[in-house]
Structures are given as C-alpha cells and as structure tokens.
Design a protein around this motif. Sequence first.
Motif, PDB file in Angstrom:
ATOM      1  N   TRP A 174       0.590 -25.859  14.640  1.00  0.00           N
ATOM      2  CA  TRP A 174       2.032 -26.047  14.787  1.00  0.00           C
ATOM      3  C   TRP A 174       2.797 -25.695  13.514  1.00  0.00           C
ATOM      4  CZ3 TRP A 174       1.968 -31.607  17.336  1.00  0.00           C
ATOM      5  CH2 TRP A 174       1.357 -31.527  18.592  1.00  0.00           C
ATOM      6  N   ALA A 175       2.078 -25.401  12.427  1.00  0.00           N
ATOM      7  CA  ALA A 175       2.676 -24.905  11.178  1.00  0.00           C
ATOM      8  C   ALA A 175       3.822 -25.791  10.688  1.00  0.00           C
ATOM      9  CB  ALA A 175       3.145 -23.465  11.354  1.00  0.00           C
ATOM     10  N   GLY A 176       3.523 -27.063  10.454  1.00  0.00           N
ATOM     11  CA  GLY A 176       4.566 -27.980  10.015  1.00  0.00           C
ATOM     12  C   GLY A 176       4.276 -28.719   8.726  1.00  0.00           C
ATOM     13  N   LEU A 177       3.194 -29.477   8.687  1.00  0.00           N
ATOM     14  CA  LEU A 177       2.931 -30.406   7.590  1.00  0.00           C
ATOM     15  C   LEU A 177       2.181 -29.749   6.442  1.00  0.00           C
ATOM     16  CD1 LEU A 177       1.720 -33.519   9.637  1.00  0.00           C
ATOM     17  CD2 LEU A 177       4.044 -33.029   8.860  1.00  0.00           C
ATOM     18  N   ARG A 178       2.617 -30.055   5.219  1.00  0.00           N
ATOM     19  CA  ARG A 178       1.870 -29.706   4.010  1.00  0.00           C
ATOM     20  C   ARG A 178       2.019 -30.849   3.008  1.00  0.00           C
ATOM     21  NH1 ARG A 178       6.263 -27.271   5.383  1.00  0.00           N
ATOM     22  NH2 ARG A 178       6.791 -26.311   3.382  1.00  0.00           N
ATOM     23  N   THR A 179       1.520 -30.642   1.796  1.00  0.00           N
ATOM     24  CA  THR A 179       1.672 -31.656   0.763  1.00  0.00           C
ATOM     25  C   THR A 179       2.376 -31.062  -0.452  1.00  0.00           C
ATOM     26  OG1 THR A 179       0.531 -33.423  -0.440  1.00  0.00           O
ATOM     27  CG2 THR A 179      -0.528 -31.255  -0.438  1.00  0.00           C
ATOM     28  N   THR A 180       2.762 -31.936  -1.372  1.00  0.00           N
ATOM     29  CA  THR A 180       3.371 -31.486  -2.618  1.00  0.00           C
ATOM     30  C   THR A 180       2.295 -31.431  -3.700  1.00  0.00           C
ATOM     31  OG1 THR A 180       3.929 -33.588  -3.713  1.00  0.00           O
ATOM     32  CG2 THR A 180       5.382 -32.848  -1.918  1.00  0.00           C
ATOM     33  N   LYS A 181       2.628 -30.770  -4.799  1.00  0.00           N
ATOM     34  CA  LYS A 181       1.644 -30.644  -5.880  1.00  0.00           C
ATOM     35  C   LYS A 181       1.373 -31.988  -6.554  1.00  0.00           C
ATOM     36  CE  LYS A 181       5.016 -29.079  -9.354  1.00  0.00           C
ATOM     37  NZ  LYS A 181       5.378 -27.933 -10.226  1.00  0.00           N
ATOM     38  N   ALA A 182       2.234 -32.981  -6.315  1.00  0.00           N
ATOM     39  CA  ALA A 182       1.987 -34.303  -6.886  1.00  0.00           C
ATOM     40  C   ALA A 182       0.684 -34.893  -6.364  1.00  0.00           C
ATOM     41  CB  ALA A 182       3.156 -35.238  -6.586  1.00  0.00           C
ATOM     42  N   LEU A 183       0.408 -34.717  -5.079  1.00  0.00           N
ATOM     43  CA  LEU A 183      -0.869 -35.190  -4.535  1.00  0.00           C
ATOM     44  C   LEU A 183      -2.020 -34.345  -5.061  1.00  0.00           C
ATOM     45  CD1 LEU A 183      -2.592 -36.959  -2.669  1.00  0.00           C
ATOM     46  CD2 LEU A 183      -2.083 -35.381  -0.806  1.00  0.00           C
ATOM     47  N   VAL A 184      -1.846 -33.053  -5.082  1.00  0.00           N
ATOM     48  CA  VAL A 184      -2.898 -32.164  -5.592  1.00  0.00           C
ATOM     49  C   VAL A 184      -3.266 -32.559  -7.018  1.00  0.00           C
ATOM     50  CG1 VAL A 184      -3.538 -29.773  -6.085  1.00  0.00           C
ATOM     51  CG2 VAL A 184      -2.061 -30.290  -4.122  1.00  0.00           C
ATOM     52  N   ASN A 185      -2.257 -32.886  -7.819  1.00  0.00           N
ATOM     53  CA  ASN A 185      -2.494 -33.205  -9.227  1.00  0.00           C
ATOM     54  C   ASN A 185      -3.137 -34.565  -9.447  1.00  0.00           C
ATOM     55  OD1 ASN A 185      -1.424 -30.743  -9.973  1.00  0.00           O
ATOM     56  ND2 ASN A 185       0.627 -31.545 -10.385  1.00  0.00           N
ATOM     57  N   LEU A 186      -3.273 -35.377  -8.402  1.00  0.00           N
ATOM     58  CA  LEU A 186      -4.027 -36.626  -8.535  1.00  0.00           C
ATOM     59  C   LEU A 186      -5.516 -36.363  -8.720  1.00  0.00           C
ATOM     60  CD1 LEU A 186      -2.507 -39.069  -5.871  1.00  0.00           C
ATOM     61  CD2 LEU A 186      -2.067 -38.991  -8.327  1.00  0.00           C
ATOM     62  N   PHE A 187      -5.949 -35.178  -8.332  1.00  0.00           N
ATOM     63  CA  PHE A 187      -7.363 -34.835  -8.420  1.00  0.00           C
ATOM     64  C   PHE A 187      -7.638 -34.010  -9.670  1.00  0.00           C
ATOM     65  CE2 PHE A 187      -6.531 -35.588  -3.971  1.00  0.00           C
ATOM     66  CZ  PHE A 187      -7.636 -36.316  -3.553  1.00  0.00           C
ATOM     67  N   PRO A 188      -8.668 -34.360 -10.446  1.00  0.00           N
ATOM     68  CA  PRO A 188      -9.043 -33.514 -11.577  1.00  0.00           C
ATOM     69  C   PRO A 188      -9.331 -32.095 -11.085  1.00  0.00           C
ATOM     70  CG  PRO A 188     -10.254 -35.584 -11.609  1.00  0.00           C
ATOM     71  CD  PRO A 188      -9.549 -35.527 -10.285  1.00  0.00           C
ATOM     72  N   ASP A 189      -8.776 -31.109 -11.758  1.00  0.00           N
ATOM     73  CA  ASP A 189      -8.936 -29.702 -11.370  1.00  0.00           C
ATOM     74  C   ASP A 189      -8.264 -29.383 -10.044  1.00  0.00           C
ATOM     75  OD1 ASP A 189     -10.546 -29.186 -13.683  1.00  0.00           O
ATOM     76  OD2 ASP A 189     -12.237 -30.085 -12.622  1.00  0.00           O
TER      77      ASP A 189
END
Length: 528
Positions: free
Chosen positions: A334-349
């Motif tokens: 359905w090409a709707g939901l994604r995340t922001t880089k804030a969540l991505v940056n919670l993970f090392p690397d």
Amino acid sequence: MKRNSIKYITVAALIAGGLSSCTKKLDLLPTNDVTSAQVYKDTAGYKKAFAKVYAAYALTGNSGPAGNGDVQGIDEGTSDFFRLMWCAQELPTDEAVVGWGDVGLPDFHSMTWSSSNTFLTGLYYRCMYQITLANDFIRQSSDANLSSRGISGAGADKIRQYVAEARFLRAYQYSILMDLFGNPPFVTEADPLGGPLPKQISRKDLFTYIESELKAIDGTLAAPKSNEYGRADKAAAWALLARIYLNAEVYTGTAQYANAVTYSKKVIETGGYTLVSDYTKLMRADNNLNKNEFILTINYDGLHTQSYGGMTFMTHAPVGGSMDAAAFGIAGGWAGLRTTKALVNLFPDGASSADKRAQFYTDGQNIDINTISTFTDGYAITKYKNIKINGGAAQSKDYADVDMPIFRLAEQYLIYAEATTRGGGGDATAALGYVNALRARAYQSATNGKLTALTTDLLLDERGRELYWEGFRRTDLIRYKKFVEATYLWPFKGGSKDGKGVESFRTLYPIPSADVTANPNLKQNTGY
C-alpha cells in the motif's frame, strides 16, 4: 491455522441501542431485530455473545472487511481497533510517518489534530463500542439473569469466568481511553442502556477504577497459560497493572514504580513465559507458535477475520517502492508507512546494525524525509510479514494471519528494569539481566551488546529498539517528557522538517467534538 484459539462467532447485534452520548452519525451498534432474550437464551448463546466481545478487537463489523461496520461515520477499513490505536500512538512520534493524505491523517505527524479529527473520533467510538459490548455481556450474566434463564451449575460457572474476562477487556479499553483521551465518559453494566447521559470520569479516578477491577477479577481469571490462546488470564491482568503503574505519575500525579516492579515480577516469575529465540520471527503468519512469549494477543486469521485493519494494515501499509510484495506474503503493498532516521539512529551503525531488531529496508529509500507523501523518503520497516516462520505461505495474500501481541514478556522485562532504575525497589542485578537477555537475543550473542549498567535514558532507547511499531512510543515519550518538548526533536515533529516543540496540551487527545456537543456532562480537554 490458529489451533487452540478462540473462535470468532459473530452475532448480528447484542444490544438494541448504544451509548446515549453517541451521535446518530456514529451509531455504535447496527440496527436489527435481534433481542437480548434471543441471544442469551442458553449457554450456547452466551458463548456466541462472549465471542463477539473478543471478536470486536479483530473485526470491524459483521459482514467481512466492508459493508456493515460496527462504527458508522468512518471508513470501515480504518475502523479497526489496533489500526486506529497504532496511528494515534506511533504517527505523532519519531517511529513512523504515513504518506497518505486522508483528511485528518497528516495531522498526527504535524501534531495539529483537532477535536473533529476523523481517526481520533473513530478510535474513541471503537473503544466505547467495545466497552458497550462488555457491559452488556456482564449485565446479561448476572446471577439473577442466569437463574431466570435456567442456567446453573457448571454452565453458570463457565459464564462467570467469561464475565471476568469481559471485565478485563473493559478495563483494557478504559486504559486506552485513559492514556489517549484522559477523561472519557464512564459507563458500566450498572448503567441502563437508553438511560441518563453518561457522566465524565477524571483520569485519576479512572486509574483507580481500572486498578480495582483488575484486582477484583484476579481470583476468577484462569491461571497463567491455562486458558485458550488469545483469551485473558491472570498474567494478562498483571501485565496491564504493571503497564499502568509504570505510567501512574502521568495518569494520577503520583509515581507507583514499586507496584510496577511487583506486577511485572509476577508475570516474569509465573513460569512458562520465555523469549522467542529469533526476534525477526516474532511477527509472522503462524506466530501463535510464539505463545510462550505472548501473554495476550489479538488473533487474526486470513480467512475468518478479514478486514483492512490490524495485521493486514501492518503487513501491507509498509510495503512499496522497490520492495517485493511476495517476500512479505502479500499480493501488493500500500506504500504508506515508513520511519524517521531518529529510530534508525537508535541502532549502532543504523540499518546495518548487528542488532537483529533493526529491520529496515533501504534499497531505493532515503534515510532523510524531504516529502512525507513520497514513499521512498524514509526507510521502510520489515518487522511484519504475512509468511510463516519457516518461510511457508499464509492462508491469504490479501488478509494477514499474523497475531498481534497486546502483552509480551519482553515488555515486562523492560517495565521491571525501568521501574527498578527509577527507584521502585526491584533487584538492579535482575533488571540488568532482563535487558541483557533481550540484547543477547538481538545480537545472537551473550557478550556482543551486553550492558554493564542501566540508566533511564538508555531504557527509553531500548524500548524503542525492542517495541517499535507495537503501539507504545507516544506513551513512552510522554512519560519521559520528550513528546511535546523541544528538548527532543525528530524529522517533521510539529510539522517542521527539522522538528519543533508543540503545545503542552497535546499530551492528551481531545474528546471528539460530536460527543461533547451531544452530552453536556462532558468537558473538553484543555487546549481544544
């Protein structure tokens, strides 16, 4: 597919009416000629009515995915409880954005919702509808009613257990209203349908009511893990108590971390609950096999609980761009939901983290979001897949088989750890051990990622890594005073590309304007 799970038997309607404060535009219950005397005439009727109390969590109506919705005035595909709750809990946070322009939906991430927001109105009435179902079942199951219908002995005892579960489900729904709306109208089985307009209850008093209900039913609920899969037991009640105690300071002004420690510990030490070995297999089409980690689930079945909400939403909405829909067990995304880089940056690397909880799709996706409506802006999430744990096909490519855990053991570990770290009197060594157990699973190693100490800020990040997209983030950020404040920003928070703080009153959603207009007993939340 769902062996040993509660069967969803729909009933045309259980009640000849709805809440008095509900407007005609949002009738809670469909009109029909079925009476309570017909529905509750024998033990078989009670079982069907009881099934509807549960089924309303996974279904949006009585006629399949569309056509006869429980809640009128909102598109039935979006009137599912979990879908609406998820949007309210995730879209105003650092964890999610949605590219669709449905009226009211973009208001979540920009934090500009009003008291007429369609999605908030739908969620509010969905919760009230499910409370209405529970109230009627409880009312019809009084000793006097059972006696008048010739139901006694083992049959009556079974119905009394059903009543305890209905009271739990009602308490859970009130906990959602308490968290999101604060001060909703309050009705129980003691309030007659069609009677006076419901009174409003304060958030603090509602907390006390939920707490007392969960404790009152403890002796009647089934022992932990002894009930059918998908039905509430003692551990579910303890898990909900632990959750509301963790947030008690927000709800009542008084912290209750010691109680959060007590009840999360009861769940953890009850025996039988263990972590699934592979985090990436938690949300799969046959994740009923993960029942040793799941304390209570909303059960979905691609053939028998068809709707465009729930896990159908969670498996379809995040798929788009260059993503292969077949790899997610669906006919198309359905090409709707994604995340922001804030969540991505919670993970090392970031997305390439050794932490297996980092389930991001990056091919053709930009980590930065320039335009929210563009699906390729923002990394996609691959946490939910409508395929079996072994890679096999689900029953349907259109409707998901994935069950959604309302409570799982990992959350109880994190509640214990945070409540202990905040001074709740728990064992600090045990708390650290619980968090490291989650990290050992995430890194598939007992040493990689191992922590030596805990802080509250670290635990907020750990909750983000473990529980993202499960409907917790708004509540967590409010508890940490990072939701509306300018001290923590993420892309497009408050409608600004770089993020900005917003008005403090937005820690609560508004009571829908339609209900405030219809019921003079209701006072709108501050700011709306």
